[in-house]
Write an enzyme that holds these catalytic residues in place. Structure first.
Site, short mmCIF file in Angstrom:
data_model
loop_
_atom_site.label_atom_id
_atom_site.label_comp_id
_atom_site.label_asym_id
_atom_site.label_seq_id
_atom_site.Cartn_x
_atom_site.Cartn_y
_atom_site.Cartn_z
N THR A 58 0.84 -1.21 0.00
CA THR A 58 0.00 0.00 0.00
C THR A 58 0.87 1.25 0.00
O THR A 58 0.35 2.35 -0.14
CB THR A 58 -0.92 0.02 1.25
N SER A 98 13.35 -5.64 6.18
CA SER A 98 14.01 -4.40 5.72
C SER A 98 15.45 -4.22 6.15
O SER A 98 15.84 -3.15 6.63
CB SER A 98 13.18 -3.17 6.11
N SER A 99 16.27 -5.25 5.95
CA SER A 99 17.69 -5.11 6.28
C SER A 99 18.38 -4.08 5.37
O SER A 99 19.25 -3.34 5.82
CB SER A 99 18.40 -6.45 6.18
N SER A 100 17.95 -3.99 4.11
CA SER A 100 18.64 -3.05 3.21
C SER A 100 18.31 -1.61 3.55
O SER A 100 19.17 -0.74 3.48
CB SER A 100 18.31 -3.37 1.75
N ASP A 108 9.73 1.32 4.59
CA ASP A 108 10.87 0.80 5.35
C ASP A 108 11.84 1.91 5.75
O ASP A 108 12.31 1.98 6.89
CB ASP A 108 11.63 -0.25 4.53
C1 GLA Z 1 9.00 -4.16 0.76
C2 GLA Z 1 9.18 -2.75 0.24
C3 GLA Z 1 8.19 -1.80 0.89
C4 GLA Z 1 6.75 -2.31 0.77
C5 GLA Z 1 6.68 -3.78 1.22
C6 GLA Z 1 5.32 -4.39 0.96
O1 GLA Z 1 9.34 -4.22 2.10
O2 GLA Z 1 10.49 -2.28 0.49
O3 GLA Z 1 8.31 -0.51 0.32
O4 GLA Z 1 6.27 -2.15 -0.52
O5 GLA Z 1 7.65 -4.57 0.58
O6 GLA Z 1 4.36 -3.81 1.77
#
Ligand code: GLA
Length: 355
Positions: free
Chosen positions: A28, A118-120, A164
């Site tokens: 989203t 979200s490690s990156s 993230d």
């Molecule tokens: C990854 C992306 C985010 C988001 C999610 C799904 O983590 O980096 O920006 O789109 O997927 O919600």
């Protein structure tokens, strides 16, 4: 290993950024909607000092590897160091008045990689924060997030939203981070004291993750075109009609996003009303939608979600970009040991992480 072991002197600045788990609101963010992640205690740390030999030297504790380079051109074969190079590139490109300097950089991280937490982004945010501290540039946390997204989007070349980077840079550990991804307005919300979140690792390798993620990204952009809206986030649930789309697959993907936005808003209300049952149900609905309409789950992940609920969780869902990685479950603190003992009979302790 330490910075001093590798470079024989002390670091000048040190900055960290945490990983996140998204509680609700998947795909989203780049469609102009809402998300609600929370920070995890796992974090990435960057230590940095000036390098006087006109080279960049970057050591990764995770890869036990040092990369040495003199320019900021991206490698051809997608190396981990590209994220650091990308941060340096974007930083010096944005602040042209700052004279280019070279650095020794040491990276350490407790974040499990490739698991959708979200490690990156944590790596990019902590690198940019370290540059900000070194040069005393007073960049706002929000702008650090925008620059971190630029690194991933323009330099690395991956599609994605801003969730993230925003939570990693701006979020506060222990609070829910409600974000409007279009305006970047956010609220930090206190959780009721008896709620507890727990992660279970699906161990599903995400070799197909980035290509499948990009496929979903493209499908949602088609949906926006077909509805003639800039962002799906502006579409109300009552206006959703499958017949408005030429392709039934695109219709299903759009349905997930349109209804997911509504669920995020309701989830925020449930935290404020201390309604754990409602929040749990929304997580479950979100997972069903992610699995059936968005087709971003896997059999193993669906099984973890099902078992977690059977063991007493109020809700459970796959978190992050999809196609494997971690699931997140909501449990009442008083019922936690009961839930844990039951789930631990199916999944070993090293796959279960308390938030
Ligand atoms: C990854 C992306 C985010 C988001 C999610 C799904 O983590 O980096 O920006 O789109 O997927 O919600």
């Amino acid at each position: 290993m330490s910075f001093e072991n590798i470079f024989n002197h002390k670091h000048q600045v040190k900055e960290s950024a945490n990983a996140r788990v998204n509680l609700i609101g998947e795909h989203t963010d780049y469609t102009g909607g809402y998300v609600m992640p929370t920070l995890l205690s796992f974090k990435n740390t960057v230590e940095l000092s000036k390098n006087s030999n006109q080279v960049f030297e970057v050591y990764s504790e995770h890869y036990h590897e040092k990369k040495i380079f003199t320019d900021l051109i991206k490698s051809k074969n997608n190396e981990w160091v590209d994220y650091v190079k990308g941060c340096l590139f974007v930083f010096f490109d944005e602040y042209k008045k700052i004279k280019l300097e070279h650095f020794n950089i040491y990276i350490s991280s407790s974040i499990p990689m490739e698991r959708g937490i979200s490690s990156s982004s944590a790596l990019c945010v902590s690198t940019l924060k370290a540059l900000n501290s070194y040069f005393n540039t007073h960049i706002s946390e929000k702008h650090i997030a925008v620059l971190a997204k630029k690194v991933e989007h323009d330099y690395i070349g991956v599609s994605g939203g801003i969730m993230d980077q925003m939570i990693s840079s701006v979020g506060i550990y222990g609070k829910a981070f409600f974000l409007d991804c279009l305006s970047l307005k956010f609220e930090l919300i206190e959780f009721p004291i008896d709620w507890k979140f727990c992660l279970i690792d699906s161990e599903v390798q995400r070799n197909l993750r980035s290509s499948s993620y990009n496929e979903r990204f493209a499908e949602l952009k088609i949906a926006e075109k077909e509805l003639n809206v800039e962002y799906l986030g502006s579409v109300k649930t009552e206006d959703y009609l499958p017949s408005k789309f030429t392709n039934p697959i695109v219709a299903k993907r759009a349905k997930h996003v349109i209804f997911e936005n509504d669920r995020v808003l309701k989830a925020k209300e449930s935290i404020l009303n201390n309604d754990i049952k409602k929040f749990g149900n929304l997580m479950n609905e979100s997972h069903q939608s992610y699995s059936n309409d968005f087709e971003a789950s896997t059999k193993d992940v669906d099984k973890i979600v099902e078992k977690s609920i059977e063991c007493g969780a109020f809700g459970a869902r796959l978190t992050g970009g999809g196609f494997g990685g971690f699931t997140v479950s909501l449990i009442k603190k008083g019922q936690f040991s009961n839930w844990y003992n039951k789930i631990n009979q199916i999944y070993p302790s090293d796959k279960i992480f308390e938030v």
